[in-house]
Design a protein around this motif. Structure first.
Motif, PDB file in Angstrom:
ATOM      1  N   GLU A   1       4.571  -3.163   2.022  1.00  0.00           N
ATOM      2  CA  GLU A   1       4.074  -1.659   2.175  1.00  0.00           C
ATOM      3  C   GLU A   1       2.761  -1.210   2.225  1.00  0.00           C
ATOM      4  O   GLU A   1       2.452  -0.371   2.939  1.00  0.00           O
ATOM      5  CB  GLU A   1       4.747  -1.150   0.730  1.00  0.00           C
ATOM      6  N   ARG A   2       1.992  -2.338   1.739  1.00  0.00           N
ATOM      7  CA  ARG A   2       0.404  -1.940   2.134  1.00  0.00           C
ATOM      8  C   ARG A   2       0.044  -1.932   3.511  1.00  0.00           C
ATOM      9  O   ARG A   2      -0.688  -1.213   4.187  1.00  0.00           O
ATOM     10  CB  ARG A   2      -0.262  -2.883   1.186  1.00  0.00           C
TER      11      ARG A   2
ATOM     12  N   ARG B   1       2.349  -1.449   6.155  1.00  0.00           N
ATOM     13  CA  ARG B   1       3.180  -0.432   6.524  1.00  0.00           C
ATOM     14  C   ARG B   1       2.243   1.088   6.531  1.00  0.00           C
ATOM     15  O   ARG B   1       2.211   1.892   7.289  1.00  0.00           O
ATOM     16  CB  ARG B   1       4.335  -0.223   6.072  1.00  0.00           C
ATOM     17  N   ALA B   2       1.774   1.100   5.123  1.00  0.00           N
ATOM     18  CA  ALA B   2       0.952   2.341   4.790  1.00  0.00           C
ATOM     19  C   ALA B   2      -0.160   2.493   5.586  1.00  0.00           C
ATOM     20  O   ALA B   2      -0.573   3.416   6.208  1.00  0.00           O
ATOM     21  CB  ALA B   2       0.689   2.121   3.451  1.00  0.00           C
TER      22      ALA B   2
ATOM     23  N   ILE C   1      -1.599   6.091   5.990  1.00  0.00           N
ATOM     24  CA  ILE C   1      -1.468   6.456   4.339  1.00  0.00           C
ATOM     25  C   ILE C   1      -2.309   5.608   3.504  1.00  0.00           C
ATOM     26  O   ILE C   1      -2.165   4.478   3.614  1.00  0.00           O
ATOM     27  CB  ILE C   1       0.111   6.204   4.044  1.00  0.00           C
TER      28      ILE C   1
ATOM     29  N   PHE D   1      -0.591   4.532  -2.184  1.00  0.00           N
ATOM     30  CA  PHE D   1       0.670   4.867  -2.769  1.00  0.00           C
ATOM     31  C   PHE D   1       1.006   4.144  -3.982  1.00  0.00           C
ATOM     32  O   PHE D   1       0.193   3.513  -4.472  1.00  0.00           O
ATOM     33  CB  PHE D   1       1.998   4.318  -1.726  1.00  0.00           C
TER      34      PHE D   1
ATOM     35  N   GLY E   1      -3.327   1.218   1.248  1.00  0.00           N
ATOM     36  CA  GLY E   1      -2.933   0.560   2.427  1.00  0.00           C
ATOM     37  C   GLY E   1      -4.036  -0.352   3.248  1.00  0.00           C
ATOM     38  O   GLY E   1      -5.206  -0.223   2.874  1.00  0.00           O
TER      39      GLY E   1
END
Length: 251
Positions: A105-106, A108-109, A114, A117, A164
């Motif tokens: 997710e890091r 992707r962010a 982004i 998160f 991110g």
């Protein structure tokens, strides 16, 4: 729009000492082996790598690691690489271990713009409190540890703040790609490759099969060419050179 490079050596020529790299692959599946070998031959040193794991001894990122060319690794798994573990415990390598889903997710962010998160992963552990060893001394003491993370409560549940990831370059491997940089990944190679590709400011993709623009239907494209700056076409031998970490047979 023609993003095809003359070869892997040309594609990685401007990766400098100290550059940060997001590298696709999981274990030895979907690893950009040809680009990594070209980077080894190119000689860049002090690299800061973001990847799920660091290959195995003699394959993938393990080649750069054994040569002492990696200064820092952000990943989720030490796994089968004995040299990776040795360098980390000997204080020769800085390692930030991240929960696997959080690492994904890091990346992707970062690719989506982004900056940070919140996630419940790691709450109540050293991920939240800090103190995870990032670097040891040669004597085995902790020289550098992770800092505590900011927390916030949502719907009665505590979450930690994660940032991110963006990198100078990304190296990925795709099954098929076109001259515009549109990519399609196959089976297990669709692991960290799309995520790594989006996080790099300059993304270099090695592709097993190069097709002309339009041959990939829109619904077949896993990664749009806007994220890819350079494409390297593999030979049939390079495309077929695939290894596995462990072979299991039934007796």
């Amino acid at each position: 729009m023609n993003k095809v490079s003359a070869g892997a050596a040309e594609a990685v020529a401007d990766i400098t000492d100290g550059a940060s790299l997001a590298v696709g692959g999981f274990g030895l599946s979907g690893v950009p082996e040809v680009l990594l070998r070209a980077l080894y031959a190119q000689g860049a040193d002090g690299l800061r790598v973001v990847s799920n794991n660091c290959g195995v001894d003699g394959r993938g990122l393990g080649v750069l690691l054994a040569a002492g060319r990696i200064a820092r690794v952000t990943g989720s798994y030490v796994g089968e690489n004995k040299e990776f573990a040795r360098q980390y415990l000997a204080g020769e390598l800085e390692v930030e271990l991240v929960p696997q889903g959080t690492l994904a997710e890091r990346l992707r962010a970062g690719g989506a713009g982004i900056p940070a998160f919140y996630t419940p992963a790691g709450v109540g552990t050293q991920v939240e409190r800090g103190g995870l060893p990032w670097r040891y001394t040669a004597e085995g003491a902790v020289e550098l540890a992770s800092p505590p993370k900011e927390t916030r409560e949502f719907a009665g549940r505590r979450h930690v703040l994660e940032h991110g990831i963006t990198t100078d370059f990304a190296l990925v491997r795709a099954w098929r790609g076109d001259r515009h940089g549109n990519l399609r990944f196959r089976q297990a190679a669709a692991n960290f490759n799309p995520l790594a590709a989006t996080s790099g400011r300059v993304t270099i993709a090695e592709v097993e099969e190069l097709v002309e623009p339009g041959e990939l239907r829109p619904d077949e494209i896993h990664l749009p060419g806007i994220y890819v700056q350079r494409v390297v076409t593999l030979t049939a031998e390079e495309a077929a050179d695939k290894h596995m970490e462990k072979r299991t047979v039934r007796v």
